[in-house]
Design an enzyme around this catalytic site. Structure first.
Site, short mmCIF file in Angstrom:
data_model
loop_
_atom_site.label_atom_id
_atom_site.label_comp_id
_atom_site.label_asym_id
_atom_site.label_seq_id
_atom_site.Cartn_x
_atom_site.Cartn_y
_atom_site.Cartn_z
N CYS A 60 -15.81 -5.71 3.03
CA CYS A 60 -14.48 -5.12 3.02
C CYS A 60 -14.49 -3.60 3.14
CB CYS A 60 -13.72 -5.57 1.79
SG CYS A 60 -14.67 -5.45 0.29
N HIS A 91 -13.25 -5.11 -4.07
CA HIS A 91 -12.59 -5.13 -2.77
C HIS A 91 -12.15 -3.71 -2.42
CE1 HIS A 91 -10.78 -7.12 0.56
NE2 HIS A 91 -9.53 -6.77 0.26
N ASP A 111 -4.19 -4.61 4.22
CA ASP A 111 -5.56 -5.08 3.97
C ASP A 111 -6.17 -5.53 5.28
OD1 ASP A 111 -7.91 -6.07 3.12
OD2 ASP A 111 -7.08 -7.31 1.52
#
Lengths: 322, 658
Positions: free
Chosen positions: B415, B459, B475
């Site tokens: 991520c 994350h 995201d």
């Protein structure tokens, strides 16, 4: 200073100790009589806990707090257990066999646990002499304590104060208690090894034979009497027949000797006289003679045997004793 | 008055350690040293164990202990070796290792029970220093076993002749009876917030978590850890997985490789007004040695002694070095904040010159072709969705142009790669963007309904500033890998060795047991380890003690401890053997007669006494004589019948002496 104060005021001491010595019969160590203080190890333990606590605070260790507090709890509970190891036990005095001055008296104390649990590691110490012994009292039973106390002088030797102490279970506390049981030991005068007095004409029959070989002149057996010395019992014959029989020696029946205070040389003081008389009594008994004792104000008819010997020695021991 | 003997037979200085004492003491030390031994340098572990073994050997073969000089020599050599190993003798790890070595040396020179007790006390320090590394339930269990063993050892010192079994039982009784006092102390001892003094530099080494910077690879490293980051307990149902964004540090500055947060933006602000769906929950945060606290986006409250920065971070007053519990409220759709401090948006557009030319070119193309920032954003997301990216915990290493290499060459990343690249693209296209790190998702424990968030949930995502909408969460990982956000890391990444064991889907059966265990661990963390001054205050409030200061607490503590000690004393009295009923009746009889002036002399037997009493008190002659005869028969006769015992007791009770 406090010791001196207590020594000068015995009633104050009695108030402090919680009892009036000497105590008759069975003495129960009630809680009031059991003292308890931390030992040096206990203080060290407390210091350790302090460090653990500070460490727990500093590093915010929840389990560190738990550790510290469990240990503190164990210390607290250990204190109660230490007191319990001594409290409510009962002390009673047994018989102390007479001894001669200069020997050690064997005082017997019985420590009765009177509890469903055992009481390990109890120290009994005679304060006067420092004689000491560690005993374990089993559950529901009692332990015998034998204190060897030196007996320097003739007369009655009182046991005096005895301290009972324990540090069980953790050694962090020391609990102790004092008892002064009504126990005493008869101390005979120190016997002087001296030859028996020469035939002084005082002996009733005048037919006394030399005592020393008389022991061996076996003349026969007769029925056992209570006053006979166990040394003279014919054990082999007893084993064969089952009846108690006593060996008779030729010299015994005939010889009769007076151990007389007045016959002693004038230069001797009271104790020396008593010592010599005691030595004579022993020698006469060994020699199997009939002997009597004459002291100022005391007269014991001639006889022989352990009971007679004990009576003579007691008279000597307690001569002019208040 | 008294002549103290030279040797006190109960003094530990005078009592030598027996073979049993040495064996149990060595056993205790071995027990407490195991966790330390796993962390210490191997040669020191070996040396310590050799010292233990040596002492045991000397005891078994009744050999004399080594001389003081030899022990000093060993210590000196070991100290020099430690200096070489650590470069210092101070600090946490060297200090603890030194303590371990000391336990071996002290055991070796232990001759008397005093030495033995000091060694046992050293073991207490070994236990507490182990707690610096963790206070899990297992550690507590080991501590309990060690405490039991040490207590039994100390009892063994005091009672060497007693059966080991009896000593073990006594140790159990002591610990069981100590438990109430320990509990009271634990709850009521006035707690102060540590630390009392500065702690060694390495005191908080080994705490894992997010950091102030983010560069390719560091989140995927973190995500391979099963360690728990925090737990959250919701009032009511928690939001679904896809909405559980736990916001942490916000990164503004990019140097081509690393994103970092900047201190000058940390001005305080108030939480946003809210009208959307709100959640109330409490978080138990594991210590991570940083100041930020995590909250569900978007936080609508700020915990006590914490503040909120204008970019939405929540910061505690000092680094979180102990497990921290705080209550939070969050809303899902807050009212947008449309104004930004001066310079903030300019900073959110800044890029390091000369890096990632292909990405800059791509973004410039979007900028030209779009009418608004929202359109640029849509193009960007479209690019991420169709880019054929793959999601992996083991991303390939990147060179200088990290964004270019990821976007156009390797196309595989975690991520942080997605977030970093996307924020870069947005900035290059003229849209203010920043990177937010935190955690996403977390596992809902069906047993106690608590959401557990692990490091593996770490994350990173981006936020872009759109006119009229304020900062909007975007995201890019979700765009490229929707499964990651909907169902968690395990579904998004293929089962490989890199995934933590418990997250692999094959071990479903393990999960049930694990949920139970974790519910227990959570309770442990909250109620035992999390018991701090605030919790103590809550408890006192609960029992009705308002504003209790340390004096009140101490007084209450001592009162309760005193009561406990008295109870214990009562217990210790209870277990004494009571005289049997016959004897009790006889004593009552004697007491009644004594009250009338006929006291039994110590030497007087029952028969004589009864006869004398009957003569002295002729009015009660018959009952006195009958009681005397009955007692004699019961005491010395064969097999007392219960009927006769009852008769004796009744007669004594009914005896009225005139």
């Amino acid at each position: 200073m406090i010791g001196g104060l207590i020594a000068r005021h015995p009633r104050l001491a009695n108030r402090i100790w919680g009892f009036t010595p000497p105590e008759r019969g069975t003495v129960v160590l009630v809680h009031r009589r059991v003292y308890i203080v931390p030992t040096r190890l206990g203080w060290l333990f407390a210091g350790t806990l302090g460090i653990l606590l500070v460490g727990s605070i500093n590093y915010a260790l929840a389990l560190g707090f738990a550790l510290t507090f469990v240990l503190a709890g164990v210390g607290l509970v250990g204190m109660v257990h230490t007191a319990r190891n001594l409290a409510r036990a009962a002390v009673s005095a047994g018989r102390a066999e007479p001894v001669f001055a200069g020997e050690t008296a064997q005082f017997r104390l019985y420590l009765d646990g009177r509890a469903a649990f055992d009481r390990p590691s109890i120290l009994a110490r005679h304060l006067g002499s420092g004689a000491q012994l560690v005993v374990d009292v089993p559950a529901g039973a009692l332990a015998e304590i034998v204190l060897a106390v030196p007996a320097p002088r003739r007369g009655w030797l009182p046991l005096g104060r005895v301290m009972l102490e324990t540090r069980f279970p953790l050694g962090l506390f020391r609990a102790w208690s004092y008892v002064e049981p009504d126990a005493r030991c008869l101390v005979y005068p120190r016997p002087e090894r001296a030859a028996l007095p020469p035939d002084s004409g005082e002996s009733a029959s005048g037919a006394r034979r030399s005592p020393t070989p008389g022991n061996d002149d076996f003349s026969g057996l007769r029925g056992y009497q209570r006053s006979d010395s166990p040394r003279h019992v014919a054990w082999k014959a007893v084993a064969r027949s089952g009846d108690m029989l006593t060996k008779q020696f030729t010299g015994e029946a005939a010889a009769e000797l007076w151990l007389d205070w007045r016959l002693l040389p004038a230069g001797l003081d009271v104790e020396q006289r008593l010592s010599r008389l005691a030595g004579w009594a022993l020698a006469a008994e060994r020699g199997g003679l009939q002997y009597g004792l004459r002291l100022p104000g005391v007269e014991i008819e001639p006889a022989r045997g352990d009971a007679h010997r004990a009576a003579c020695l007691q008279a000597l021991a307690l001569f002019e004793v208040k | 008055m008294s002549r103290a003997p030279a040797i006190h037979p109960l003094a530990p200085e005078a009592r030598l350690l027996g073979a049993r004492d040495v064996a149990t003491l060595t056993g205790c030390l071995a027990l407490v040293v195991v966790p330390h031994a796993l962390r210490a340098p191997w040669w020191l572990t070996l040396l310590t164990l050799c010292l233990y073994g040596w002492r045991l050997y000397l005891t078994l073969y009744r050999a004399p202990l080594p001389s003081r000089w030899l022990i000093l020599g060993i210590s000196a050599v070991a100290l020099v070796a430690m200096w070489i190993q650590f470069g210092t003798l101070f600090g946490r790890q060297p200090g603890i290792v030194l303590l371990m070595l000391l336990s071996g040396l002290k055991l070796l020179e232990s001759r008397t029970q005093r030495d033995g007790a000091v060694t046992a006390f050293l073991a207490y320090f070994l236990i507490i220093t182990n707690l610096l590394y963790g206070q899990a339930i297992g550690t507590a269990a080991l501590m309990g076993v060690a405490l039991f063993a040490i207590t039994a050892t100390l009892i063994g010192f005091s009672a060497p002749a007693r059966a080991p079994r009896a000593n073990l039982r006594t140790a159990g009784v002591l610990l069981a009876q100590a438990a109430p006092a320990a509990l009271v102390l634990f709850l009521l001892f006035p707690r102060v917030q540590g630390p009392l003094w500065g702690l060694p530099q390495d005191a908080y080494a080994g705490m894992t978590g997010l950091s102030e910077t983010m560069s390719p690879g560091n989140l995927s490293d973190l995500a391979q850890s099963d360690a728990i980051a925090f737990r959250a307990e919701f009032e009511g149902d928690p939001p679904v997985n896809a909405l559980r964004y736990w916001r942490g540090p916000v990164m503004w500055d990019f140097d081509g490789r690393t994103w970092s947060m900047r201190a000058e933006f940390q001005t305080t602000t108030r939480p946003p007004e809210s009208d959307g769906t709100s959640y109330r929950y409490s978080v138990v945060l594991e210590p991570h040695n940083r100041t930020w606290l995590f909250a569900l986006e978007t936080a609508a409250s700020v915990p006590e002694r914490a503040r909120m920065t204008f970019d939405g971070e929540i910061l505690a007053g000092q680094p979180v070095r102990a497990r921290l519990r705080y209550d939070m409220k969050s809303v899902i759709n807050p009212a947008p904040r449309l104004t930004e401090p001066r310079g903030a948006l300019a900073r959110a557009l800044r890029l390091p010159p000369g890096f990632n030319p292909r990405a800059v070119e791509l973004a410039a193309g979007w900028h030209k072709a779009s009418a608004s920032d929202a359109e640029i954003l849509a193009r960007g997301l479209e690019f991420m969705r169709n880019g054929q990216f793959s999601y992996t915990l083991e991303p390939p290493l990147l060179g200088t142009d990290t964004v270019d290499e990821f976007l156009f060459k390797t196309k595989a990343g975690f991520c942080e790669h997605f977030a970093s690249a996307f924020a870069f693209l947005m900035r290059a296209a003229g849209v203010p963007a920043r990177v937010v790190t935190g955690y996403q998702g977390g596992e809902l424990n069906p047993v106690d309904r608590i959401v557990t968030v692990r490091q593996s949930d770490a994350h990173a995502w981006t936020e872009v500033f759109l006119g009229g909408r304020g900062w909007v969460r975007v995201d890019p990982t979700a765009a490229a890998m929707p499964r990651r956000i909907e169902s968690g890391l395990a579904r998004a990444v293929a089962d490989t060795g890199a995934l933590p064991l418990l997250m692999r889907s094959r071990f479903e059966w393990l999960r049930g047991a694990r949920y139970q265990w974790e519910a227990l661990v959570h309770k442990w963390n909250v109620w035992v380890l999390g018991y701090n001054p605030e919790r103590q205050r809550d408890l006192l409030l609960f029992v009705g003690m308002r504003d209790a200061d340390w004096r009140t607490l101490t007084a209450a503590l001592f009162t309760i401890l005193g009561v406990l000690t008295l109870l214990l004393l009562a217990w210790s009295l209870k277990r004494f053997a009571r005289p049997d009923p016959v004897q009790r009746a006889w004593r009552a009889f004697c007491a009644k007669l004594a009250a009338r002036g006929v006291e039994r002399a110590p030497h007087e037997g029952p028969r004589d006494y009864a006869a004398r009493a009957a003569r002295a008190l002729p009015a009660s002659r018959r009952p006195i004589l009958r009681i005397g005869a009955l007692y004699l028969g019961l005491r010395y006769g064969p097999q007392p019948s219960s009927a006769r015992v009852a008769r004796l007791r009744r007669m004594v009770r009914e005896l009225r002496v005139a």
